[in-house]
Design a protein around this motif. Structure first.
Motif, PDB file in Angstrom:
ATOM      1  N   GLN A  81       0.839  -1.338   0.115  1.00  0.00           N
ATOM      2  CA  GLN A  81      -0.041   0.028  -0.078  1.00  0.00           C
ATOM      3  C   GLN A  81       0.812   1.364  -0.114  1.00  0.00           C
ATOM      4  O   GLN A  81       0.303   2.345  -0.595  1.00  0.00           O
ATOM      5  CB  GLN A  81      -1.057  -0.087   1.385  1.00  0.00           C
ATOM      6  N   TRP A  82       2.200   1.237   0.740  1.00  0.00           N
ATOM      7  CA  TRP A  82       3.007   2.403   0.466  1.00  0.00           C
ATOM      8  C   TRP A  82       3.301   2.640  -0.888  1.00  0.00           C
ATOM      9  O   TRP A  82       3.680   3.794  -0.937  1.00  0.00           O
ATOM     10  CB  TRP A  82       3.975   2.040   1.566  1.00  0.00           C
ATOM     11  N   GLN A 104       1.664   1.835  -3.590  1.00  0.00           N
ATOM     12  CA  GLN A 104       0.766   2.515  -4.136  1.00  0.00           C
ATOM     13  C   GLN A 104       0.667   3.935  -3.917  1.00  0.00           C
ATOM     14  O   GLN A 104       0.314   4.793  -4.823  1.00  0.00           O
ATOM     15  CB  GLN A 104      -0.570   1.717  -4.051  1.00  0.00           C
ATOM     16  N   PHE A 105       0.799   4.381  -2.603  1.00  0.00           N
ATOM     17  CA  PHE A 105       0.363   5.589  -2.106  1.00  0.00           C
ATOM     18  C   PHE A 105       1.568   6.532  -2.868  1.00  0.00           C
ATOM     19  O   PHE A 105       1.091   7.566  -3.501  1.00  0.00           O
ATOM     20  CB  PHE A 105       0.525   5.510  -0.805  1.00  0.00           C
ATOM     21  N   SER A 142       7.704   6.730   5.621  1.00  0.00           N
ATOM     22  CA  SER A 142       6.150   7.090   6.258  1.00  0.00           C
ATOM     23  C   SER A 142       6.148   8.297   6.963  1.00  0.00           C
ATOM     24  O   SER A 142       5.187   9.024   6.932  1.00  0.00           O
ATOM     25  CB  SER A 142       5.680   5.706   6.727  1.00  0.00           C
ATOM     26  N   TRP A 146      -4.456   9.741   4.038  1.00  0.00           N
ATOM     27  CA  TRP A 146      -3.995   8.782   3.579  1.00  0.00           C
ATOM     28  C   TRP A 146      -2.628   8.101   3.959  1.00  0.00           C
ATOM     29  O   TRP A 146      -2.704   7.005   4.611  1.00  0.00           O
ATOM     30  CB  TRP A 146      -3.723   8.954   1.957  1.00  0.00           C
ATOM     31  N   ALA A 147      -1.647   9.028   4.038  1.00  0.00           N
ATOM     32  CA  ALA A 147      -0.380   8.471   4.736  1.00  0.00           C
ATOM     33  C   ALA A 147      -0.714   8.372   6.314  1.00  0.00           C
ATOM     34  O   ALA A 147      -0.034   7.416   6.568  1.00  0.00           O
ATOM     35  CB  ALA A 147       0.641   9.664   4.631  1.00  0.00           C
ATOM     36  N   LEU A 181      -2.004   4.829   6.638  1.00  0.00           N
ATOM     37  CA  LEU A 181      -1.133   3.720   6.476  1.00  0.00           C
ATOM     38  C   LEU A 181       0.020   3.619   7.534  1.00  0.00           C
ATOM     39  O   LEU A 181       0.586   2.553   7.771  1.00  0.00           O
ATOM     40  CB  LEU A 181      -0.482   3.957   4.999  1.00  0.00           C
ATOM     41  N   TRP A 187     -10.107   9.279   4.185  1.00  0.00           N
ATOM     42  CA  TRP A 187     -10.153   8.312   5.455  1.00  0.00           C
ATOM     43  C   TRP A 187     -11.370   7.270   4.992  1.00  0.00           C
ATOM     44  O   TRP A 187     -11.161   6.079   4.923  1.00  0.00           O
ATOM     45  CB  TRP A 187     -10.478   9.046   6.834  1.00  0.00           C
ATOM     46  N   TYR A 223     -10.936   5.469   1.961  1.00  0.00           N
ATOM     47  CA  TYR A 223      -9.892   4.138   2.095  1.00  0.00           C
ATOM     48  C   TYR A 223     -10.340   2.897   2.762  1.00  0.00           C
ATOM     49  O   TYR A 223     -10.388   1.870   2.300  1.00  0.00           O
ATOM     50  CB  TYR A 223      -8.783   4.649   3.072  1.00  0.00           C
TER      51      TYR A 223
END
Lengths: 216, 223
Positions: free
Chosen positions: A93-94, A96-97, A139, A181-182, A185, B174, B177
């Protein structure tokens, strides 16, 4: 800040009805309400806890200054995600982010650059150290970077002309989405406060330097 | 460049889903939501719209959208159908929306519009319907605030609204997601004019009646 909230509320029925003669008090209530509300507005509208930033009268010249600061932030983000992807250490996922966000930041940079035209400044050299090669450090840096970017945009918003603000507003909420989003994650609260505190240019720059994301 | 991006596709799609979820068993209440959202604080037609009145109208419009959201999250929490990450989202975001309501009401003082009556038509009792509605609400709020920002006359008020606007964007990311959707679907978020927002809210039929408050009752902060 809410202590003084009581008194008359104008009913929506009165609003929907144009025949004022049937609501003789409507205009009177409104007039009084507007006067009272005006006093509040003039007395300062800050929402609880927000710092009061100095603002200056918007102008095209000032827009260019501010947009160059926005450009620096976008250049920094573009370089940060590009270098992180180049190191190839991000997974799942990171990864993709970073891929999605990198594309957005490139689009933002191009947008701000073309808005500035010949006034656009060149990107400085960035040195990110392990923030782009160590996923754990990446991150934390990504959260700080995105939080700072949106705070910087929010801080400059009131200093922009209306048209520049309209353009910046299309970017700032995307930075806020990146930040949330960050944070998801990273296992952090995506929206830690009810209102995002704005940052001045000096505050945003200092925050980026503290994080080692900007030289100086 | 501005023209290359479809202004509101994502929101329309989200709103369509809301509408599909809620279209069954409608009450014939069309028009109530529009009257409230378009009404805002109604100024006498003859009076010139001063910048202050314009700001008040924007604030009241924002207030209705915050009412719509805060009541939704509060009700979802009370229903207790949400679990885990979704329950946590509703708890945190609900508190924010209630805080936005409180702040906007404090600024508007006596001209604050009253909270309308809502009927969420079951979406607060079903986790997946809740999720889809929350996505639509949050994306809608981002677009609605964004449209209004350049019209705000008071710098201090603008600073406050921008600080709410970006929080709505955090909420949107959020819940997206949690819904398995891309938190940031485009490089640019587009504004949405008031009439479009009104049409979308209308379509949900969540607003069933204007609040009756027109006396000297203190406002309610029940969510």
């Amino acid at each position: 800040m809410a202590e003084q909230v009581t008194v008359e509320v104008v009913s929506e029925n009165a609003c929907a009805d144009d025949d004022t003669s049937r609501h003789p008090r409507r205009v009177e209530i409104l007039e009084r309400a507007v006067v009272a509300g005006g006093a509040l507005l003039a007395g300062g509208v800050l929402i609880t806890g927000l710092p009061r930033l100095a603002t200056s009268a918007p102008s095209a010249k000032q827009d260019a200054e501010i947009l160059n600061f926005a450009l620096l932030i976008e250049q920094l983000q573009v370089a940060f995600y590009a270098e992180s992807l180049m190191h190839g250490r991000l997974r799942g996922q990171w990864r993709q982010f970073a891929q999605v966000v990198a594309g957005h930041e490139r689009a933002h940079r191009q947008f701000v650059e073309s808005a500035l035209g010949s006034k656009a400044r060149k990107a400085p050299r960035f040195r990110f150290g392990e923030a782009t090669s160590d996923p754990g450090k990446f991150s934390a840096a990504a959260v700080a970077l995105e939080d700072t970017a949106l705070a910087a945009y929010n801080g400059q918003g009131p200093n922009l002309t209306a048209s520049a603000l309209g353009a910046a507003a299309r970017i700032v909420s995307v930075e806020a989405r990146h930040a949330a989003w960050a944070r998801v994650l990273a296992g952090q609260n995506p929206a830690p406060q009810a209102v995002d505190p704005p940052a001045t240019e000096a505050e945003a720059t200092a925050a980026l330097k503290r994080r080692g994301l900007l030289d100086g | 460049m501005l023209d290359q991006i479809d202004p509101s596709r994502a929101i329309s799609e989200a709103a369509d889903r809301v509408a599909r979820t809620t279209r069954g068993g409608l009450l014939k209440q069309a028009g109530v939501g529009a009257a409230i959202l378009l009404g805002g604080v109604c100024t006498p037609a003859a009076a010139a719209a001063t910048s202050q009145k314009q700001d008040q109208a924007i604030l009241n419009y924002a207030l209705v959208l915050e009412y719509l959201q805060s009541s939704f999250y509060t009700e979802a929490e009370r229903m207790g159908a949400l679990k885990g990450a979704l329950a946590r989202q509703a708890e945190v975001v609900g508190a924010h929306e209630r805080e936005h309501v409180r702040a906007l009401r404090a600024v508007l003082g006596p001209v604050a519009i009253a909270r309308p009556r809502f009927d969420y038509r079951g979406v607060t009792e079903d986790p997946s319907a809740f999720r889809d509605t929350a996505v639509a609400f949050e994306d809608l709020a981002v677009a609605a605030y964004k449209e209004q920002a350049p019209r705000v006359q008071s710098k201090e008020l603008l600073a406050s609204l921008l600080s709410i606007h970006s929080v709505e964007a955090r909420h949107a990311a959020w819940i997206r997601y949690l819904a398995g959707r891309l938190p940031a679907p485009d490089a640019f978020d587009d504004p949405l004019p008031r009439r479009r927002v009104v049409a979308i809210v209308e379509d949900t039929r969540f607003i069933v009646a204007p609040a009756k408050t027109s006396g000297k009752k203190p406002p309610r902060f029940t969510g």
